[in-house]
Design a protein around this motif. Structure first.
Motif, PDB file in Angstrom:
ATOM      1  N   LYS A 141      -5.530 -27.125  -7.057  1.00 46.28           N
ATOM      2  CA  LYS A 141      -5.704 -27.708  -8.393  1.00 46.28           C
ATOM      3  C   LYS A 141      -6.756 -26.932  -9.181  1.00 46.28           C
ATOM      4  CE  LYS A 141      -6.636 -32.021 -10.877  1.00 46.28           C
ATOM      5  NZ  LYS A 141      -7.547 -31.364 -11.838  1.00 46.28           N
ATOM      6  N   ASP A 142      -7.877 -26.584  -8.532  1.00 48.96           N
ATOM      7  CA  ASP A 142      -8.936 -25.834  -9.214  1.00 48.96           C
ATOM      8  C   ASP A 142      -8.429 -24.485  -9.702  1.00 48.96           C
ATOM      9  OD1 ASP A 142     -10.756 -27.856  -8.860  1.00 48.96           O
ATOM     10  OD2 ASP A 142     -11.770 -26.926  -7.140  1.00 48.96           O
ATOM     11  N   PHE A 143      -7.632 -23.818  -8.854  1.00 45.46           N
ATOM     12  CA  PHE A 143      -7.092 -22.509  -9.218  1.00 45.46           C
ATOM     13  C   PHE A 143      -6.162 -22.629 -10.422  1.00 45.46           C
ATOM     14  CE2 PHE A 143      -3.961 -19.128  -8.997  1.00 45.46           C
ATOM     15  CZ  PHE A 143      -4.708 -18.004  -8.679  1.00 45.46           C
ATOM     16  N   LEU A 144      -5.247 -23.588 -10.381  1.00 40.42           N
ATOM     17  CA  LEU A 144      -4.298 -23.756 -11.487  1.00 40.42           C
ATOM     18  C   LEU A 144      -4.986 -24.218 -12.765  1.00 40.42           C
ATOM     19  CD1 LEU A 144      -1.246 -25.332  -9.618  1.00 40.42           C
ATOM     20  CD2 LEU A 144      -1.468 -22.999 -10.493  1.00 40.42           C
ATOM     21  N   ASP A 145      -6.016 -25.060 -12.635  1.00 36.08           N
ATOM     22  CA  ASP A 145      -6.784 -25.483 -13.811  1.00 36.08           C
ATOM     23  C   ASP A 145      -7.471 -24.284 -14.461  1.00 36.08           C
ATOM     24  OD1 ASP A 145      -6.053 -28.102 -13.507  1.00 36.08           O
ATOM     25  OD2 ASP A 145      -7.928 -28.752 -12.573  1.00 36.08           O
ATOM     26  N   LEU A 146      -8.039 -23.412 -13.636  1.00 38.19           N
ATOM     27  CA  LEU A 146      -8.714 -22.218 -14.159  1.00 38.19           C
ATOM     28  C   LEU A 146      -7.722 -21.353 -14.926  1.00 38.19           C
ATOM     29  CD1 LEU A 146     -11.325 -20.461 -14.218  1.00 38.19           C
ATOM     30  CD2 LEU A 146     -10.411 -19.293 -12.188  1.00 38.19           C
ATOM     31  N   TYR A 147      -6.542 -21.177 -14.374  1.00 32.51           N
ATOM     32  CA  TYR A 147      -5.530 -20.358 -15.038  1.00 32.51           C
ATOM     33  C   TYR A 147      -5.058 -20.993 -16.337  1.00 32.51           C
ATOM     34  CZ  TYR A 147      -4.496 -16.129 -12.496  1.00 32.51           C
ATOM     35  OH  TYR A 147      -4.556 -14.857 -12.001  1.00 32.51           O
ATOM     36  N   SER A 148      -4.780 -22.277 -16.301  1.00 33.10           N
ATOM     37  CA  SER A 148      -4.260 -22.935 -17.503  1.00 33.10           C
ATOM     38  C   SER A 148      -5.262 -22.869 -18.650  1.00 33.10           C
ATOM     39  CB  SER A 148      -3.901 -24.388 -17.198  1.00 33.10           C
ATOM     40  OG  SER A 148      -5.049 -25.126 -16.830  1.00 33.10           O
ATOM     41  N   THR A 191       5.325 -25.629  -4.471  1.00 29.67           N
ATOM     42  CA  THR A 191       4.236 -24.808  -5.012  1.00 29.67           C
ATOM     43  C   THR A 191       4.679 -24.076  -6.268  1.00 29.67           C
ATOM     44  OG1 THR A 191       3.194 -24.490  -2.852  1.00 29.67           O
ATOM     45  CG2 THR A 191       2.712 -22.851  -4.545  1.00 29.67           C
ATOM     46  N   VAL A 192       5.852 -23.450  -6.224  1.00 36.17           N
ATOM     47  CA  VAL A 192       6.358 -22.710  -7.386  1.00 36.17           C
ATOM     48  C   VAL A 192       6.555 -23.637  -8.577  1.00 36.17           C
ATOM     49  CG1 VAL A 192       8.298 -21.391  -8.298  1.00 36.17           C
ATOM     50  CG2 VAL A 192       7.392 -20.857  -6.033  1.00 36.17           C
ATOM     51  N   ALA A 193       7.069 -24.823  -8.328  1.00 37.89           N
ATOM     52  CA  ALA A 193       7.269 -25.796  -9.410  1.00 37.89           C
ATOM     53  C   ALA A 193       5.935 -26.175 -10.054  1.00 37.89           C
ATOM     54  CB  ALA A 193       7.969 -27.043  -8.869  1.00 37.89           C
ATOM     55  N   GLN A 194       4.897 -26.351  -9.248  1.00 37.57           N
ATOM     56  CA  GLN A 194       3.570 -26.683  -9.767  1.00 37.57           C
ATOM     57  C   GLN A 194       3.003 -25.540 -10.609  1.00 37.57           C
ATOM     58  OE1 GLN A 194       1.649 -27.510  -6.008  1.00 37.57           O
ATOM     59  NE2 GLN A 194       1.973 -29.724  -6.183  1.00 37.57           N
ATOM     60  N   VAL A 195       3.215 -24.321 -10.150  1.00 37.30           N
ATOM     61  CA  VAL A 195       2.727 -23.139 -10.884  1.00 37.30           C
ATOM     62  C   VAL A 195       3.428 -23.033 -12.232  1.00 37.30           C
ATOM     63  CG1 VAL A 195       2.572 -20.621 -10.886  1.00 37.30           C
ATOM     64  CG2 VAL A 195       2.122 -21.897  -8.775  1.00 37.30           C
ATOM     65  N   LYS A 196       4.746 -23.191 -12.244  1.00 34.59           N
ATOM     66  CA  LYS A 196       5.509 -23.083 -13.494  1.00 34.59           C
ATOM     67  C   LYS A 196       5.131 -24.182 -14.487  1.00 34.59           C
ATOM     68  CE  LYS A 196       9.581 -20.638 -11.722  1.00 34.59           C
ATOM     69  NZ  LYS A 196      11.052 -20.645 -11.580  1.00 34.59           N
ATOM     70  N   LYS A 197       4.829 -25.350 -13.979  1.00 36.15           N
ATOM     71  CA  LYS A 197       4.422 -26.460 -14.852  1.00 36.15           C
ATOM     72  C   LYS A 197       3.048 -26.206 -15.451  1.00 36.15           C
ATOM     73  CE  LYS A 197       3.720 -31.473 -14.917  1.00 36.15           C
ATOM     74  NZ  LYS A 197       3.746 -32.739 -14.115  1.00 36.15           N
ATOM     75  N   ALA A 198       2.129 -25.684 -14.653  1.00 40.40           N
ATOM     76  CA  ALA A 198       0.750 -25.467 -15.108  1.00 40.40           C
ATOM     77  C   ALA A 198       0.625 -24.270 -16.040  1.00 40.40           C
ATOM     78  CB  ALA A 198      -0.176 -25.291 -13.904  1.00 40.40           C
ATOM     79  N   ILE A 199       1.514 -23.254 -15.854  1.00 40.80           N
ATOM     80  CA  ILE A 199       1.378 -22.001 -16.597  1.00 40.80           C
ATOM     81  C   ILE A 199       2.719 -21.643 -17.238  1.00 40.80           C
ATOM     82  CG2 ILE A 199       0.626 -19.587 -16.476  1.00 40.80           C
ATOM     83  CD1 ILE A 199      -0.697 -20.345 -13.764  1.00 40.80           C
TER      84      ILE A 199
END
Length: 331
Positions: A141-148, A191-199
Motif C-alpha cells: 500500500k505504501d509503495f502504491l500510494d507513493l506512486y499515485s 496484484t496487477v489489478a491493484q497496480v492498474k487501479k492505483a496508477i
C-alpha cells in the motif's frame, strides 16, 4: 573452502574491464580486481542512466544459478544511490533506471525500496525515475500510494514512470510450483489489478518461459489464457534451455522434457499474443499527449523515443533533439 591457485579474480561487475584488468595484472600494476559494490553508473547517449542499486538474489528459482554465482541479495546504500543520481543530473541525464537482479529485495538497514524512492524524490530533481524488474511483493500500500502521488502524467510535476516489469515466467500454478516461484496466478492477477487501479495508464511488461520441464499442452493453454486476461503491454518470451547445476536441469527427465519443436511453436503463439497486447495498450493513448524522451535516430532518419509508460514513438520532426523530453500526441 578449497584453496584454488587463482592469480586474478574478475568479478561480474568488472567484466567490461576484462582486457584492461589482465593487461594491468601482467604489467604488475596491481589493479584492484576484487571490489565491493561501489558506484555503478552506466550512461547512454540517449539521456538515460542505469544505476545498479542491488545485486544477488534470495529466491532460488529452480532454473536459475544466480544465488549461487552472485550470492545473496546485497544493496547499495541510499546515500550512494542519491549521489549517483546527482552525478547523472550533472551529465544532463533526463531519466534514471534503478536496476539490479531483484530490486524488490532492496534493503539498506531499515530502508526498503519505497524508502529509497522517497529519498530520491526528495534529494534529487532528475525528471524521470524508472524501475528495473520487480517481484509482486513490492506492491505494498505504501509503495502504491507513493506512486499515485508522484507518477508522471497523472500528477503535476510527477517523476515516477508508469511502467513496471514484473517477471511472471508462467501463468500456470503447476509450472510455477516446479519453478519455485513464490506466488500463485491468482495472487499475481490480484496484484496487477491493484497496480492498474492505483496508477491509471500504467504499462506492465513481463518475462515468460515456455517449454519448462513438465509443461503440458494443457498447462501452456492455461498459461496463455491467463496471460491474455492479465493484459500485459508486452511479453518477453524465452524457450526453456537447460542450465547445468540447476534443480530444473537435474529434474528435466523426471518432470518431462519438452521437445524443441514444441517450445518454438509455443513461443510463436506467445509472441503473437504479445504483439496483439502491445497494440491494444498503444491504442488506449491515441490522440493523447505524452512526454517522450528522444533517444536516437533509426535507419529511416526518424527520431525514436519512449514515453514514461514505455510506448515507443518514431517521429519525423527536424526540430526534435536527442536527450530531451518533448510533449507529443500519439496518432
Amino acid at each position: 573452502m578449497i584453496d584454488l591457485p587463482i592469480d586474478l579474480l574478475i568479478t561480474n561487475k568488472n567484466k567490461d574491464k576484462t582486457v584492461d584488468l589482465i593487461l594491468s595484472f601482467l604489467s604488475k600494476e596491481n589493479y584492484p580486481a576484487i571490489q565491493k559494490i561501489t558506484d555503478s553508473l552506466m550512461y547512454e547517449a540517449s539521456g538515460r542512466a542505469f544505476i545498479k542499486i542491488q545485486t544477488g538474489c534470495n529466491k532460488f528459482c529452480s532454473y536459475c544459478l544466480i544465488p549461487y554465482l552472485r550470492g545473496r541479495s546485497q544493496s547499495v546504500p541510499v546515500s550512494q544511490v542519491v549521489r549517483q543520481i546527482k552525478t547523472a543530473q550533472k551529465q544532463s541525464v533526463k531519466e534514471v533506471v534503478l536496476t539490479g537482479i531483484d530490486i524488490s529485495q532492496y534493503q539498506d538497514g531499515k530502508a526498503i525500496l519505497t524508502d529509497l524512492l522517497k529519498q530520491v524524490l526528495t534529494e534529487t530533481s532528475v525528471e524521470r525515475i524508472r524501475l528495473g524488474s520487480v517481484y509482486p511483493e513490492v506492491f505494498t500500500k505504501d509503495f502504491l500510494d507513493l506512486y499515485s502521488q508522484n507518477v508522471v502524467s497523472n500528477v503535476k510535476n510527477g517523476r515516477l514512470c508508469r511502467h513496471f516489469h514484473i517477471s511472471l515466467q508462467s501463468a500456470c500454478d503447476q509450472t510455477l510450483k516446479r519453478m519455485n516461484r513464490h506466488y500463485t496466478i491468482k495472487q499475481f492477477k490480484k496484484t496487477v489489478a491493484q497496480v492498474k487501479k492505483a496508477i491509471p495508464g500504467v504499462s506492465i511488461t513481463t518475462d515468460v518461459i515456455v517449454g519448462f520441464p513438465g509443461e503440458t499442452d494443457q498447462d501452456f493453454m492455461e498459461s496463455l489464457q491467463n496471460i491474455q486476461e492479465i493484459g500485459f503491454s508486452k511479453i518477453h518470451v524465452f524457450p526453456y534451455s537447460n542450465r547445468p547445476g540447476t534443480l530444473a536441469g537435474q529434474k528435466e527427465k523426471k518432470w518431462g522434457e519438452v521437445f524443441k519443436k514444441t517450445k518454438l511453436a509455443r513461443a510463436k503463439k506467445l509472441r503473437d499474443l504479445s504483439k496483439q497486447l502491445e497494440e491494444n495498450f498503444r491504442k488506449q493513448f491515441i490522440n493523447q499527449t505524452l512526454g517522450v524522451l528522444i533517444e536516437a535516430k533509426n535507419k529511416q532518419g526518424e527520431w525514436v523515443g519512449w514515453s514514461d509508460n514505455y510506448i515507443k514513438f518514431q517521429i519525423s520532426n527536424p526540430n526534435l533533439k536527442r536527450n530531451q523530453i518533448f510533449k507529443i500526441c500519439l496518432s
